[in-house]
Enzyme design. Structure first.
Site, PDB file in Angstrom:
ATOM      1  N   PRO A 147       0.821  -1.217   0.000  1.00 55.09           N
ATOM      2  CA  PRO A 147       0.000   0.000   0.000  1.00 55.09           C
ATOM      3  C   PRO A 147       0.856   1.269   0.000  1.00 55.09           C
ATOM      4  O   PRO A 147       0.402   2.344  -0.318  1.00 55.09           O
ATOM      5  CB  PRO A 147      -0.814  -0.109   1.285  1.00 55.09           C
ATOM      6  CG  PRO A 147      -0.387  -1.313   1.993  1.00 55.09           C
ATOM      7  CD  PRO A 147       0.599  -2.058   1.178  1.00 55.09           C
ATOM      8  N   GLU A 156       0.174  -7.632   9.128  1.00 56.83           N
ATOM      9  CA  GLU A 156       0.249  -6.162   9.046  1.00 56.83           C
ATOM     10  C   GLU A 156       1.295  -5.711   8.032  1.00 56.83           C
ATOM     11  O   GLU A 156       1.433  -4.530   7.757  1.00 56.83           O
ATOM     12  CB  GLU A 156       0.602  -5.586  10.425  1.00 56.83           C
ATOM     13  CG  GLU A 156      -0.403  -5.940  11.517  1.00 56.83           C
ATOM     14  CD  GLU A 156      -1.819  -5.556  11.124  1.00 56.83           C
ATOM     15  OE1 GLU A 156      -2.701  -6.433  11.140  1.00 56.83           O
ATOM     16  OE2 GLU A 156      -2.033  -4.382  10.757  1.00 56.83           O
ATOM     17  N   ARG A 189      -1.116  -9.881 -20.616  1.00 56.07           N
ATOM     18  CA  ARG A 189      -1.852  -9.437 -21.797  1.00 56.07           C
ATOM     19  C   ARG A 189      -0.950  -8.705 -22.787  1.00 56.07           C
ATOM     20  O   ARG A 189      -1.277  -8.591 -23.960  1.00 56.07           O
ATOM     21  CB  ARG A 189      -2.986  -8.498 -21.393  1.00 56.07           C
ATOM     22  CG  ARG A 189      -4.008  -9.089 -20.453  1.00 56.07           C
ATOM     23  CD  ARG A 189      -5.053  -8.050 -20.099  1.00 56.07           C
ATOM     24  NE  ARG A 189      -5.738  -7.553 -21.282  1.00 56.07           N
ATOM     25  CZ  ARG A 189      -6.747  -8.186 -21.873  1.00 56.07           C
ATOM     26  NH1 ARG A 189      -7.172  -9.334 -21.388  1.00 56.07           N
ATOM     27  NH2 ARG A 189      -7.328  -7.686 -22.940  1.00 56.07           N
ATOM     28  N   ASP A 199      -6.268  -2.231 -27.097  1.00 57.17           N
ATOM     29  CA  ASP A 199      -6.026  -1.019 -27.884  1.00 57.17           C
ATOM     30  C   ASP A 199      -6.760   0.161 -27.256  1.00 57.17           C
ATOM     31  O   ASP A 199      -6.187   1.236 -27.121  1.00 57.17           O
ATOM     32  CB  ASP A 199      -6.512  -1.223 -29.319  1.00 57.17           C
ATOM     33  CG  ASP A 199      -5.750  -2.391 -29.950  1.00 57.17           C
ATOM     34  OD1 ASP A 199      -6.217  -2.926 -30.963  1.00 57.17           O
ATOM     35  OD2 ASP A 199      -4.707  -2.771 -29.362  1.00 57.17           O
TER      36      ASP A 199
END
Ligand SMILES: Cc1cccc(C(=O)NCC2(NC(=O)c3cccc4nocc34)CCCC2)c1
Length: 246
Positions: free
Chosen positions: A89, A116, A154, A169
């Protein structure tokens, strides 16, 4: 491309190799995916991977040693030097440009935290970059690692057939997507925009571009902030805005 994932839940991460574009990429040998479980690198009877935080407070922290040994074995598994990324994070926010950069690398080691978080000494000793998929609380970094795996896969040559590359695209243009429709032509009284039924390809492309620009302007103006639209796009956006006003 080879991706190694250091995770306490290899079964979760390995789900990506079971289906879809990522599954096919693994099957075709385009993506080489391996998981390394820190629990396999513990030496105590209870196979301890976490411990209480110095300074007190709730929850547990992942210990350095099991992680370090797992990363060491992951590094040694291939001669190609990896970029070591901690999904966290506190990391930089992942976007398509960041994904393209990661997908161009020959090797990644992704570290997924639990509890944590991980002992900071591990970050200092082993981590090259920290990346985040967004500002919300998750139970672990595995889903973030899977997002990176999917988004990178991808982009690998041969991973997408022609049928899939359209979506690629559209976002590669940095815009949101246009609306999509398929049969039935009328559903609960709601039809399909006439232009899509006419088979006039230039008109259809124009409409889709206008919708992508308009929706981006309406929903994600931040994506247009650093972008200079060419005359044609500006005209399409103006037309979209005029039609909204009507
Ligand atoms: C906004 C905020 C502040 C403080 C803690 C957390 C939080 O979610 N902490 C829990 C963990 N979160 C993530 O790993 C994680 C979460 C979100 C995006 C991510 N992108 O990559 C990994 C990510 C960290 C250790 C175990 C899971 C979230």
């Amino acid at each position: 491309m080879r991706i190694d994932v250091v995770t306490l839940f290899p079964d979760l991460v390995n789900c990506v190799s079971g289906c879809g574009v990522t599954g096919r990429a693994v099957e075709r040998g385009i993506l080489d995916l391996h998981c390394w479980n820190p629990r396999d690198y513990t030496e105590d009877r209870h196979r301890t991977v976490d411990d209480r935080p110095y300074g007190g407070g709730p929850g547990m922290v992942m210990k350095v040693e099991p992680l370090r040994r797992a990363i060491h074995d992951a590094r040694q598994a291939d001669t190609v030097p990896p970029l070591v990324v901690y999904m966290s994070p506190q990391g930089r926010r992942l976007d398509q440009d960041a994904v393209q950069r990661l997908a161009d690398l020959p090797r990644l080691i992704l570290i997924a935290g639990r509890y944590e978080g991980i002992d900071e000494r591990l970050v200092e000793l082993e981590v090259d970059e920290e990346w985040s998929i967004g500002d919300y609380v998750l139970s672990g970094g595995e889903l973030a690692a899977m997002v990176v795996i999917d988004a990178c896969a991808r982009l690998l040559p041969g991973a997408l057939g022609d049928e899939d590359s359209a979506q690629q695209d559209s976002f590669m243009t940095g815009l949101l997507d246009c609306p999509h429709y398929t049969r039935p032509e009328v559903y609960e009284g709601r039809g399909v925009p006439q232009v899509l039924l006419g088979g006039h390809h230039a008109e259809i492309e124009r409409w889709r571009r206008k919708q992508a620009l308009g929706r981006t302007w309406q929903r994600r103006p931040d994506l247009l902030e650093h972008r200079v639209l060419d005359e044609a796009d500006q005209r399409l956006l103006d037309e979209y805005r005029r039609e909204l006003a009507d």
